[in-house]
Design a protein around this motif. Structure first.
Motif, mmCIF file in Angstrom:
data_model
loop_
_atom_site.group_PDB
_atom_site.id
_atom_site.type_symbol
_atom_site.label_atom_id
_atom_site.label_comp_id
_atom_site.label_asym_id
_atom_site.label_seq_id
_atom_site.Cartn_x
_atom_site.Cartn_y
_atom_site.Cartn_z
ATOM 1 N N ARG A 269 2.219 2.049 -3.344
ATOM 2 C CA ARG A 269 1.188 2.648 -4.207
ATOM 3 C C ARG A 269 0.953 4.098 -3.817
ATOM 4 O O ARG A 269 0.805 4.973 -4.681
ATOM 5 C CB ARG A 269 -0.113 1.844 -4.130
ATOM 6 N N LEU A 270 0.949 4.376 -2.530
ATOM 7 C CA LEU A 270 0.731 5.751 -2.071
ATOM 8 C C LEU A 270 1.864 6.683 -2.494
ATOM 9 O O LEU A 270 1.630 7.856 -2.778
ATOM 10 C CB LEU A 270 0.574 5.800 -0.546
ATOM 11 N N THR A 271 3.071 6.159 -2.520
ATOM 12 C CA THR A 271 4.201 6.997 -2.922
ATOM 13 C C THR A 271 4.258 7.197 -4.435
ATOM 14 O O THR A 271 4.985 8.065 -4.914
ATOM 15 C CB THR A 271 5.533 6.372 -2.462
ATOM 16 N N SER B 156 5.392 6.077 6.490
ATOM 17 C CA SER B 156 5.083 4.724 6.938
ATOM 18 C C SER B 156 6.245 3.773 6.663
ATOM 19 O O SER B 156 6.628 2.973 7.524
ATOM 20 C CB SER B 156 3.816 4.217 6.240
ATOM 21 N N LEU C 32 0.834 -1.212 0.000
ATOM 22 C CA LEU C 32 0.000 0.000 0.000
ATOM 23 C C LEU C 32 0.866 1.259 0.000
ATOM 24 O O LEU C 32 0.586 2.213 -0.735
ATOM 25 C CB LEU C 32 -0.943 0.000 1.198
ATOM 26 N N ASP C 33 1.917 1.262 0.799
ATOM 27 C CA ASP C 33 2.802 2.434 0.862
ATOM 28 C C ASP C 33 3.466 2.711 -0.483
ATOM 29 O O ASP C 33 3.602 3.868 -0.885
ATOM 30 C CB ASP C 33 3.864 2.258 1.941
ATOM 31 N N GLY D 118 2.896 7.688 2.797
ATOM 32 C CA GLY D 118 3.505 6.435 2.357
ATOM 33 C C GLY D 118 4.974 6.355 2.707
ATOM 34 O O GLY D 118 5.443 5.342 3.240
ATOM 35 N N ARG E 264 1.690 10.809 -0.612
ATOM 36 C CA ARG E 264 3.080 10.370 -0.804
ATOM 37 C C ARG E 264 3.861 10.502 0.497
ATOM 38 O O ARG E 264 4.634 9.620 0.859
ATOM 39 C CB ARG E 264 3.749 11.162 -1.931
ATOM 40 N N VAL F 5 -5.763 3.192 -5.882
ATOM 41 C CA VAL F 5 -5.375 3.031 -4.476
ATOM 42 C C VAL F 5 -6.469 2.289 -3.718
ATOM 43 O O VAL F 5 -6.183 1.406 -2.908
ATOM 44 C CB VAL F 5 -5.083 4.401 -3.821
#
Length: 181
Positions: free
Chosen positions: A50-52, A142, A47-48, A139, A136, A61
Motif C-alpha cells: 500500500r505504501l508503494t 522494507s 502495508l508495504d 515501503g 514509497r 493507508v
C-alpha cells in the motif's frame, strides 16, 4: 568478558544445552519462529504494497495499518521471543555466523526504516492512490530489507563460514568473529 566469552558461557548453561539437545524443543521453537515470521512479514508486505502504491490503492493507508498492525505486532513479538530462544540454544555458532551478523544489522536497518518513516503528515496523502516519495521509498526499502533478512536467516543453517574451517580468508574470519584464528 567479550561477546564471544558471553556466548560460550551461555552455551554452557543447562537450559541452553537442554534446548539444543532436545528432540522436540528446538524444532518446535524453530517452527514457531517461522510461523511468526510468516505472520509478521505477510502483514508487513500488505502495508508495504500500500505504501508503494502498487496495491490496495483505494483503501486509505491508515485503514490498512489499523487493521493489520495488531497482527503485525503479535507476529513480531513471537518472532523476536522465539529468535532469542534459537540464539540461546546455539549461541557460539550463531555469534560466529556471518549470516546471523548480517541479519542483525539488517534488522536494525529495518527498525530504523520503520521508525524514521512512521507516517508523519499522513492526513494529507492518506487516500492518495500513490503516496509521496518518502512513503514509497520506505515501503520498497522494507520489502527489500525483509527479503534479505529472510535470506540471511535461512543461510544461518549452513556452515559455509564456520570458524572451525580454517581454509578461509582473514576477512571471513574477521567478519565471523573467529578470534585468534
Amino acid at each position: 568478558m567479550s561477546l564471544l566469552g558471553f556466548a560460550k558461557w551461555l552455551a554452557d548453561t543447562p537450559w541452553s544445552i537442554a534446548l539444543h539437545e532436545s528432540l522436540y524443543g528446538y524444532p518446535i521453537v524453530e517452527s514457531i519462529h517461522v510461523w511468526a515470521l510468516c505472520l509478521f512479514v505477510g502483514m508487513a508486505i500488505v502495508l508495504d504494497l500500500r505504501l508503494t502504491g502498487l496495491s490496495f490503492t483505494k483503501i486509505p493507508v491508515s485503514e490498512v495499518a489499523r487493521r493489520i498492525l495488531p497482527w503485525t505486532t503479535f507476529g513480531f513479538v513471537v518472532m523476536v521471543l522465539s529468535g532469542v530462544l534459537l540464539f540461546y540454544a546455539i549461541p557460539v555458532r550463531s555469534y560466529q555466523n556471518i549470516f546471523f551478523r548480517a541479519k542483525l544489522v539488517l534488522l536494525v536497518l529495518a527498525g530504523i526504516n520503520a521508525w524514521v518513516f512512521h507516517p508523519r503528515g499522513i492526513q494529507q496523502w492518506d487516500r492518495d492512490p500513490v503516496p509521496p516519495r518518502s512513503a514509497r521509498f520506505a515501503g520498497f526499502a522494507s520489502l527489500v530489507l525483509w527479503m534479505t533478512i529472510i535470506f540471511c536467516g535461512r543461510m544461518i543453517a549452513y556452515n559455509w563460514f564456520d570458524c572451525e574451517k580454517q581454509a578461509q580468508s582473514r576477512l571471513v574470519n574477521t567478519l565471523a568473529g573467529c578470534e585468534g584464528q
